[in-house]
Scaffold this motif. Structure first.
Motif, PDB file in Angstrom:
ATOM      1  N   ILE A 169      -5.977 -72.507  26.210  1.00  0.00           N
ATOM      2  CA  ILE A 169      -7.089 -71.641  25.809  1.00  0.00           C
ATOM      3  C   ILE A 169      -8.421 -72.388  25.909  1.00  0.00           C
ATOM      4  CG2 ILE A 169      -8.107 -70.424  23.839  1.00  0.00           C
ATOM      5  CD1 ILE A 169      -5.098 -69.800  23.019  1.00  0.00           C
ATOM      6  N   SER A 170      -8.434 -73.654  25.513  1.00  0.00           N
ATOM      7  CA  SER A 170      -9.694 -74.400  25.533  1.00  0.00           C
ATOM      8  C   SER A 170     -10.086 -74.845  26.942  1.00  0.00           C
ATOM      9  CB  SER A 170      -9.629 -75.607  24.603  1.00  0.00           C
ATOM     10  OG  SER A 170      -8.751 -76.584  25.110  1.00  0.00           O
ATOM     11  N   ASN A 171      -9.083 -75.273  27.735  1.00  0.00           N
ATOM     12  CA  ASN A 171      -9.380 -75.751  29.084  1.00  0.00           C
ATOM     13  C   ASN A 171      -8.067 -75.827  29.870  1.00  0.00           C
ATOM     14  OD1 ASN A 171      -9.708 -77.553  31.340  1.00  0.00           O
ATOM     15  ND2 ASN A 171     -11.639 -78.240  30.432  1.00  0.00           N
ATOM     16  N   PHE A 172      -7.889 -74.927  30.815  1.00  0.00           N
ATOM     17  CA  PHE A 172      -6.633 -74.845  31.545  1.00  0.00           C
ATOM     18  C   PHE A 172      -6.290 -76.155  32.252  1.00  0.00           C
ATOM     19  CE2 PHE A 172      -3.543 -73.541  34.695  1.00  0.00           C
ATOM     20  CZ  PHE A 172      -2.730 -72.698  33.946  1.00  0.00           C
ATOM     21  N   ASN A 173      -7.305 -76.857  32.752  1.00  0.00           N
ATOM     22  CA  ASN A 173      -7.060 -78.130  33.445  1.00  0.00           C
ATOM     23  C   ASN A 173      -6.457 -79.182  32.521  1.00  0.00           C
ATOM     24  OD1 ASN A 173     -10.087 -77.596  35.272  1.00  0.00           O
ATOM     25  ND2 ASN A 173      -8.022 -77.126  35.933  1.00  0.00           N
ATOM     26  N   LYS A 174      -6.831 -79.150  31.241  1.00  0.00           N
ATOM     27  CA  LYS A 174      -6.238 -80.077  30.280  1.00  0.00           C
ATOM     28  C   LYS A 174      -4.752 -79.794  30.101  1.00  0.00           C
ATOM     29  CE  LYS A 174     -10.401 -81.159  27.644  1.00  0.00           C
ATOM     30  NZ  LYS A 174     -11.079 -81.038  26.337  1.00  0.00           N
ATOM     31  N   LEU A 175      -4.391 -78.519  30.137  1.00  0.00           N
ATOM     32  CA  LEU A 175      -2.970 -78.154  30.067  1.00  0.00           C
ATOM     33  C   LEU A 175      -2.244 -78.691  31.294  1.00  0.00           C
ATOM     34  CD1 LEU A 175      -0.505 -76.561  28.901  1.00  0.00           C
ATOM     35  CD2 LEU A 175      -1.237 -74.716  30.412  1.00  0.00           C
ATOM     36  N   GLU A 176      -2.820 -78.461  32.476  1.00  0.00           N
ATOM     37  CA  GLU A 176      -2.187 -78.962  33.699  1.00  0.00           C
ATOM     38  C   GLU A 176      -1.995 -80.474  33.625  1.00  0.00           C
ATOM     39  OE1 GLU A 176      -3.688 -75.880  37.143  1.00  0.00           O
ATOM     40  OE2 GLU A 176      -5.201 -77.191  36.231  1.00  0.00           O
ATOM     41  N   ARG A 177      -2.995 -81.182  33.158  1.00  0.00           N
ATOM     42  CA  ARG A 177      -2.913 -82.640  33.033  1.00  0.00           C
ATOM     43  C   ARG A 177      -1.796 -83.021  32.055  1.00  0.00           C
ATOM     44  NH1 ARG A 177      -7.876 -83.367  32.260  1.00  0.00           N
ATOM     45  NH2 ARG A 177      -8.409 -83.802  34.412  1.00  0.00           N
ATOM     46  N   ALA A 178      -1.743 -82.345  30.904  1.00  0.00           N
ATOM     47  CA  ALA A 178      -0.727 -82.646  29.883  1.00  0.00           C
ATOM     48  C   ALA A 178       0.686 -82.402  30.404  1.00  0.00           C
ATOM     49  CB  ALA A 178      -0.978 -81.811  28.636  1.00  0.00           C
ATOM     50  N   LEU A 179       0.843 -81.433  31.299  1.00  0.00           N
ATOM     51  CA  LEU A 179       2.160 -81.122  31.864  1.00  0.00           C
ATOM     52  C   LEU A 179       2.456 -81.924  33.126  1.00  0.00           C
ATOM     53  CD1 LEU A 179       2.202 -77.231  31.393  1.00  0.00           C
ATOM     54  CD2 LEU A 179       3.328 -78.972  29.971  1.00  0.00           C
ATOM     55  N   GLY A 180       1.514 -82.743  33.565  1.00  0.00           N
ATOM     56  CA  GLY A 180       1.710 -83.546  34.762  1.00  0.00           C
ATOM     57  C   GLY A 180       1.630 -82.741  36.043  1.00  0.00           C
ATOM     58  N   LEU A 181       0.916 -81.616  35.996  1.00  0.00           N
ATOM     59  CA  LEU A 181       0.778 -80.762  37.175  1.00  0.00           C
ATOM     60  C   LEU A 181      -0.489 -81.103  37.949  1.00  0.00           C
ATOM     61  CD1 LEU A 181       1.677 -77.305  35.571  1.00  0.00           C
ATOM     62  CD2 LEU A 181       3.155 -78.763  36.974  1.00  0.00           C
ATOM     63  N   THR A 182      -0.521 -80.727  39.204  1.00  0.00           N
ATOM     64  CA  THR A 182      -1.716 -80.855  40.023  1.00  0.00           C
ATOM     65  C   THR A 182      -2.840 -80.069  39.363  1.00  0.00           C
ATOM     66  OG1 THR A 182      -0.373 -81.031  42.016  1.00  0.00           O
ATOM     67  CG2 THR A 182      -2.677 -80.374  42.314  1.00  0.00           C
ATOM     68  N   ILE A 183      -4.008 -80.667  39.266  1.00  0.00           N
ATOM     69  CA  ILE A 183      -5.164 -80.000  38.656  1.00  0.00           C
ATOM     70  C   ILE A 183      -5.723 -78.995  39.660  1.00  0.00           C
ATOM     71  CG2 ILE A 183      -7.436 -80.315  37.601  1.00  0.00           C
ATOM     72  CD1 ILE A 183      -5.069 -81.643  36.081  1.00  0.00           C
ATOM     73  N   THR A 184      -5.903 -77.765  39.202  1.00  0.00           N
ATOM     74  CA  THR A 184      -6.422 -76.686  40.051  1.00  0.00           C
ATOM     75  C   THR A 184      -7.806 -76.285  39.548  1.00  0.00           C
ATOM     76  OG1 THR A 184      -5.515 -74.919  38.662  1.00  0.00           O
ATOM     77  CG2 THR A 184      -4.061 -75.834  40.384  1.00  0.00           C
ATOM     78  N   ASP A 185      -8.353 -75.259  40.164  1.00  0.00           N
ATOM     79  CA  ASP A 185      -9.638 -74.733  39.691  1.00  0.00           C
ATOM     80  C   ASP A 185      -9.433 -73.513  38.785  1.00  0.00           C
ATOM     81  OD1 ASP A 185      -8.781 -72.925  41.580  1.00  0.00           O
ATOM     82  OD2 ASP A 185     -10.608 -72.967  42.786  1.00  0.00           O
TER      83      ASP A 185
ATOM     84  N   TRP B 115       5.435 -68.676  29.407  1.00  0.00           N
ATOM     85  CA  TRP B 115       6.219 -69.624  30.193  1.00  0.00           C
ATOM     86  C   TRP B 115       5.459 -69.865  31.490  1.00  0.00           C
ATOM     87  CZ3 TRP B 115      11.642 -71.032  29.380  1.00  0.00           C
ATOM     88  CH2 TRP B 115      12.150 -70.596  28.146  1.00  0.00           C
ATOM     89  N   ILE B 116       5.180 -71.109  31.773  1.00  0.00           N
ATOM     90  CA  ILE B 116       4.457 -71.494  32.988  1.00  0.00           C
ATOM     91  C   ILE B 116       5.447 -71.626  34.152  1.00  0.00           C
ATOM     92  CG2 ILE B 116       3.201 -73.424  34.064  1.00  0.00           C
ATOM     93  CD1 ILE B 116       1.493 -71.814  32.150  1.00  0.00           C
ATOM     94  N   ILE B 117       5.046 -71.122  35.307  1.00  0.00           N
ATOM     95  CA  ILE B 117       5.839 -71.268  36.533  1.00  0.00           C
ATOM     96  C   ILE B 117       5.127 -72.289  37.411  1.00  0.00           C
ATOM     97  CG2 ILE B 117       6.786 -70.117  38.560  1.00  0.00           C
ATOM     98  CD1 ILE B 117       6.432 -67.449  36.954  1.00  0.00           C
ATOM     99  N   ALA B 118       5.837 -73.369  37.735  1.00  0.00           N
ATOM    100  CA  ALA B 118       5.269 -74.422  38.592  1.00  0.00           C
ATOM    101  C   ALA B 118       6.087 -74.513  39.876  1.00  0.00           C
ATOM    102  CB  ALA B 118       5.270 -75.766  37.872  1.00  0.00           C
ATOM    103  N   LEU B 119       5.405 -74.502  40.996  1.00  0.00           N
ATOM    104  CA  LEU B 119       6.040 -74.669  42.299  1.00  0.00           C
ATOM    105  C   LEU B 119       6.330 -76.152  42.498  1.00  0.00           C
ATOM    106  CD1 LEU B 119       6.931 -73.342  44.966  1.00  0.00           C
ATOM    107  CD2 LEU B 119       4.593 -73.712  45.791  1.00  0.00           C
ATOM    108  N   LYS B 120       7.608 -76.491  42.628  1.00  0.00           N
ATOM    109  CA  LYS B 120       8.006 -77.897  42.729  1.00  0.00           C
ATOM    110  C   LYS B 120       7.339 -78.603  43.903  1.00  0.00           C
ATOM    111  CE  LYS B 120      12.677 -77.439  40.833  1.00  0.00           C
ATOM    112  NZ  LYS B 120      14.104 -77.532  41.193  1.00  0.00           N
TER     113      LYS B 120
END
Length: 168
Positions: free
Chosen positions: A23-39, A70-75
């Motif tokens: 909610i505060s910053n989607f990129n922070k979530l991506e970083r916390a989950l180890g995902l590629t940072i998107t826009d 539930w987040i869907i991440a493309l491997k």
């Protein structure tokens, strides 16, 4: 952390701290989950929906998976491509309601079909779940096809939506 692993996807439920980051910053979530940072940024509507999910997760910390996104991440790209919401713990009738969305660049590749098949299998592993419900706007033909591919059947309609169900 629970992760549902499919051939091409990882599907994981967001806990309270993940939802707060999202909610505060989607990129922070991506970083916390180890995902590629998107826009990606959540729209105001998405933030409102996620805030509702957050409140439900706060109220149900033990069974949060039934109230969260539930987040869907493309491997292959280690990237967020969509989400599925489970909107409630099974009701007295054993019903669970879901909603979902996928990023436009990843549509028409059966990613959502793959994700929903796996998540519905997980939901039905709970003996309390008898029926999974979803609704779609009447003009959202691709979404109708996704639900048909996972075995859902249209059972009701209102002015805007069709309602779908999948029985155990």
């Amino acid at each position: 952390m629970l992760v549902i692993d499919t051939e091409r996807l990882n599907i994981l439920p967001l806990n309270q701290s993940h939802l707060e980051l999202c909610i505060s910053n989607f990129n922070k979530l991506e970083r916390a989950l180890g995902l590629t940072i998107t826009d990606k940024e959540l729209s105001d509507r998405e933030k409102n929906v996620y805030e509702i999910r957050l409140k439900n997760v706060e109220d149900n910390p033990i069974n949060y998976m039934w109230y969260t996104v539930w987040i869907i991440a493309l491997k292959k790209e280690n990237r967020f491509i969509g989400s599925i919401m489970i909107k409630n713990f099974p009701s007295e009738n054993g019903e669970v309601v879901i909603g979902y969305s996928i990023e436009s660049d990843y549509r028409c590749n059966d990613f959502m079909t793959e994700a929903l098949k796996s998540l519905t299998k997980w939901m039905f592993s709970n003996p309390e779940v008898k029926i999974i419900l979803a609704d779609t706007l009447k003009n959202n033909i691709p979404s109708h096809r996704v639900l048909q591919k996972i075995g859902m059947v249209k059972y009701m309609e209102d002015d805007e939506c069709y309602w779908w169900r999948l029985a155990k």
